[in-house]
Design a protein around this motif. Sequence first.
Motif, PDB file in Angstrom:
ATOM      1  N   ALA A  81      37.195  61.166  37.750  1.00  0.00           N
ATOM      2  CA  ALA A  81      38.130  61.061  36.620  1.00  0.00           C
ATOM      3  C   ALA A  81      39.535  60.697  37.073  1.00  0.00           C
ATOM      4  O   ALA A  81      40.229  59.927  36.410  1.00  0.00           O
ATOM      5  N   PHE A  82      39.972  61.229  38.224  1.00  0.00           N
ATOM      6  CA  PHE A  82      41.336  60.980  38.672  1.00  0.00           C
ATOM      7  C   PHE A  82      41.447  59.737  39.553  1.00  0.00           C
ATOM      8  O   PHE A  82      42.414  58.988  39.448  1.00  0.00           O
ATOM      9  N   ALA A  83      40.464  59.525  40.428  1.00  0.00           N
ATOM     10  CA  ALA A  83      40.593  58.453  41.415  1.00  0.00           C
ATOM     11  C   ALA A  83      40.133  57.097  40.892  1.00  0.00           C
ATOM     12  O   ALA A  83      40.738  56.069  41.221  1.00  0.00           O
ATOM     13  N   TRP A  84      39.067  57.066  40.105  1.00  0.00           N
ATOM     14  CA  TRP A  84      38.541  55.776  39.659  1.00  0.00           C
ATOM     15  C   TRP A  84      39.546  54.974  38.843  1.00  0.00           C
ATOM     16  O   TRP A  84      39.790  53.795  39.140  1.00  0.00           O
ATOM     17  N   PRO A  85      40.186  55.556  37.801  1.00  0.00           N
ATOM     18  CA  PRO A  85      41.180  54.754  37.062  1.00  0.00           C
ATOM     19  C   PRO A  85      42.332  54.291  37.956  1.00  0.00           C
ATOM     20  O   PRO A  85      42.810  53.163  37.820  1.00  0.00           O
ATOM     21  N   ALA A  86      42.783  55.163  38.865  1.00  0.00           N
ATOM     22  CA  ALA A  86      43.899  54.799  39.733  1.00  0.00           C
ATOM     23  C   ALA A  86      43.541  53.658  40.673  1.00  0.00           C
ATOM     24  O   ALA A  86      44.393  52.837  41.028  1.00  0.00           O
ATOM     25  N   ALA A  87      42.284  53.597  41.072  1.00  0.00           N
ATOM     26  CA  ALA A  87      41.845  52.552  41.999  1.00  0.00           C
ATOM     27  C   ALA A  87      41.571  51.226  41.299  1.00  0.00           C
ATOM     28  O   ALA A  87      41.364  50.210  41.971  1.00  0.00           O
ATOM     29  N   ARG A  88      41.560  51.215  39.986  1.00  0.00           N
ATOM     30  CA  ARG A  88      41.225  49.999  39.238  1.00  0.00           C
ATOM     31  C   ARG A  88      42.382  49.530  38.357  1.00  0.00           C
ATOM     32  O   ARG A  88      42.173  48.878  37.339  1.00  0.00           O
ATOM     33  N   ILE A  89      43.614  49.867  38.739  1.00  0.00           N
ATOM     34  CA  ILE A  89      44.773  49.481  37.937  1.00  0.00           C
ATOM     35  C   ILE A  89      44.987  47.971  38.000  1.00  0.00           C
ATOM     36  O   ILE A  89      45.061  47.383  39.083  1.00  0.00           O
ATOM     37  N   ALA A  90      45.065  47.359  36.833  1.00  0.00           N
ATOM     38  CA  ALA A  90      45.300  45.922  36.700  1.00  0.00           C
ATOM     39  C   ALA A  90      45.613  45.651  35.237  1.00  0.00           C
ATOM     40  O   ALA A  90      45.196  46.413  34.356  1.00  0.00           O
ATOM     41  N   PRO A  91      46.356  44.581  34.935  1.00  0.00           N
ATOM     42  CA  PRO A  91      46.672  44.295  33.520  1.00  0.00           C
ATOM     43  C   PRO A  91      45.441  43.923  32.722  1.00  0.00           C
ATOM     44  O   PRO A  91      44.636  43.096  33.152  1.00  0.00           O
ATOM     45  N   GLY A  98      57.585  46.231  37.624  1.00  0.00           N
ATOM     46  CA  GLY A  98      57.391  45.663  38.954  1.00  0.00           C
ATOM     47  C   GLY A  98      56.329  44.589  38.967  1.00  0.00           C
ATOM     48  O   GLY A  98      56.463  43.561  39.649  1.00  0.00           O
ATOM     49  N   LEU A  99      55.245  44.811  38.227  1.00  0.00           N
ATOM     50  CA  LEU A  99      54.175  43.816  38.145  1.00  0.00           C
ATOM     51  C   LEU A  99      54.682  42.509  37.560  1.00  0.00           C
ATOM     52  O   LEU A  99      54.349  41.419  38.051  1.00  0.00           O
ATOM     53  N   LEU A 100      55.504  42.593  36.515  1.00  0.00           N
ATOM     54  CA  LEU A 100      56.041  41.381  35.898  1.00  0.00           C
ATOM     55  C   LEU A 100      57.009  40.664  36.835  1.00  0.00           C
ATOM     56  O   LEU A 100      57.036  39.425  36.879  1.00  0.00           O
ATOM     57  N   ARG A 101      57.796  41.411  37.593  1.00  0.00           N
ATOM     58  CA  ARG A 101      58.694  40.773  38.556  1.00  0.00           C
ATOM     59  C   ARG A 101      57.903  39.985  39.599  1.00  0.00           C
ATOM     60  O   ARG A 101      58.264  38.865  39.958  1.00  0.00           O
ATOM     61  N   GLU A 102      56.806  40.565  40.075  1.00  0.00           N
ATOM     62  CA  GLU A 102      55.974  39.871  41.053  1.00  0.00           C
ATOM     63  C   GLU A 102      55.333  38.629  40.443  1.00  0.00           C
ATOM     64  O   GLU A 102      55.248  37.573  41.093  1.00  0.00           O
ATOM     65  N   ALA A 103      54.882  38.754  39.185  1.00  0.00           N
ATOM     66  CA  ALA A 103      54.228  37.618  38.537  1.00  0.00           C
ATOM     67  C   ALA A 103      55.180  36.448  38.360  1.00  0.00           C
ATOM     68  O   ALA A 103      54.811  35.286  38.568  1.00  0.00           O
ATOM     69  N   VAL A 104      56.426  36.733  37.974  1.00  0.00           N
ATOM     70  CA  VAL A 104      57.402  35.665  37.787  1.00  0.00           C
ATOM     71  C   VAL A 104      57.824  35.081  39.132  1.00  0.00           C
ATOM     72  O   VAL A 104      58.019  33.867  39.267  1.00  0.00           O
ATOM     73  N   ALA A 105      57.943  35.938  40.132  1.00  0.00           N
ATOM     74  CA  ALA A 105      58.373  35.463  41.450  1.00  0.00           C
ATOM     75  C   ALA A 105      57.396  34.450  42.029  1.00  0.00           C
ATOM     76  O   ALA A 105      57.802  33.518  42.741  1.00  0.00           O
ATOM     77  N   THR A 106      56.108  34.601  41.726  1.00  0.00           N
ATOM     78  CA  THR A 106      55.126  33.654  42.260  1.00  0.00           C
ATOM     79  C   THR A 106      55.260  32.266  41.646  1.00  0.00           C
ATOM     80  O   THR A 106      54.723  31.299  42.192  1.00  0.00           O
ATOM     81  N   GLN A 107      55.950  32.175  40.515  1.00  0.00           N
ATOM     82  CA  GLN A 107      56.134  30.883  39.862  1.00  0.00           C
ATOM     83  C   GLN A 107      57.396  30.160  40.343  1.00  0.00           C
ATOM     84  O   GLN A 107      57.645  29.026  39.936  1.00  0.00           O
ATOM     85  N   LEU A 108      58.178  30.804  41.201  1.00  0.00           N
ATOM     86  CA  LEU A 108      59.431  30.218  41.669  1.00  0.00           C
ATOM     87  C   LEU A 108      59.288  29.722  43.100  1.00  0.00           C
ATOM     88  O   LEU A 108      58.367  30.131  43.826  1.00  0.00           O
ATOM     89  N   PRO A 109      60.186  28.850  43.530  1.00  0.00           N
ATOM     90  CA  PRO A 109      60.159  28.385  44.919  1.00  0.00           C
ATOM     91  C   PRO A 109      60.280  29.556  45.887  1.00  0.00           C
ATOM     92  O   PRO A 109      60.894  30.578  45.591  1.00  0.00           O
ATOM     93  N   ALA A 110      59.691  29.405  47.048  1.00  0.00           N
ATOM     94  CA  ALA A 110      59.716  30.467  48.053  1.00  0.00           C
ATOM     95  C   ALA A 110      61.147  30.862  48.378  1.00  0.00           C
ATOM     96  O   ALA A 110      62.029  30.020  48.554  1.00  0.00           O
TER      97      ALA A 110
END
Length: 328
Positions: A26-36, A109-121
Amino acid sequence: MSATATRKTVAVMLLIPAVVAFALWAFAWPAARIAPRELPIAIAGPPAATAPLEQRLAAHPDAFDVHRYEDVAAARAAIEDRTVYGAIVATPTGPELLTATAASPVVAGLLREAVATQLPAGTAPRVTDVVAAPAADPRGAVLAAGLLPLALAGAASGIAVTVLGLRGARAAAALTGAAVLAGLVGAALADSWLGAFAGSWWAEAGVLALTVLAVGSTLAGLAALLGRPGLGLGAVLMILLGNPFSGISSAPELLPAPVGVLGQWLPPGAAGTALRSVAYFDGAGAGSAVLVLAVWAVAGLAAVLAGARRAAALNGEAAARSALAPAV
């Protein structure tokens, strides 16, 4: 050793590992499968400019529930109303990200990472925190850590009422009084002392009290109807399932299906949503969560009263049979 004692020994040896396995799942499975998963976010700007952004988001099927707005003002309003967690705004100089760390630091934080991947390195996105978490608790740790103690306080009140033999109106009064005092103490600690909440003090205290009452009355009500096993069933629902399924440390939309949805129908998950709303968003988005808490609280108190009436009826029947016994 008697056969009965042997059976009890074997039962304990098997039951404890089973409980541990269930709790870890109950505690570990949801935490291990976090994704949008259908995470509500907004895209704002002219259609020609937002089309490429939408195409990139569409490359992740079922990850995002995209809401479209004409300008940044509309996107900000949607964030403040808790319709979306954040927004990507198309501008002539590149995408700008609007977040709300008060809604979920993890999602921000997830959204910041997602947007960063769309920008130049090497290029960082421009980020505006529309609804920021309080400076005293920038990561929302107090809210996330406080949910389990709330559930435990409610469970303790339900267990205490049952063990002390309180029934009917007395039990309901004890549960309600304990919940009100717990709500006042919780608001005093989280808001007045720690500064982790930034909303209406009385609204925060009310949600905290309603949470404790929903949990406590459920345990006491199940015990009144089912006996002591009802306490175990209530503890499983509120502690072993309700707490890890709440999504309070991330977001319900990041948990595996159907855990995220189920968690919002249990008091801990509804409490997390309602607390975020009243503490940081002036109550926006709290309605359905407060309704869930109220339904559990009312149902639990009704079960407490019904259990007392049934016990009184059974005692009356037993007394009547005892009175008639000598004449038979």
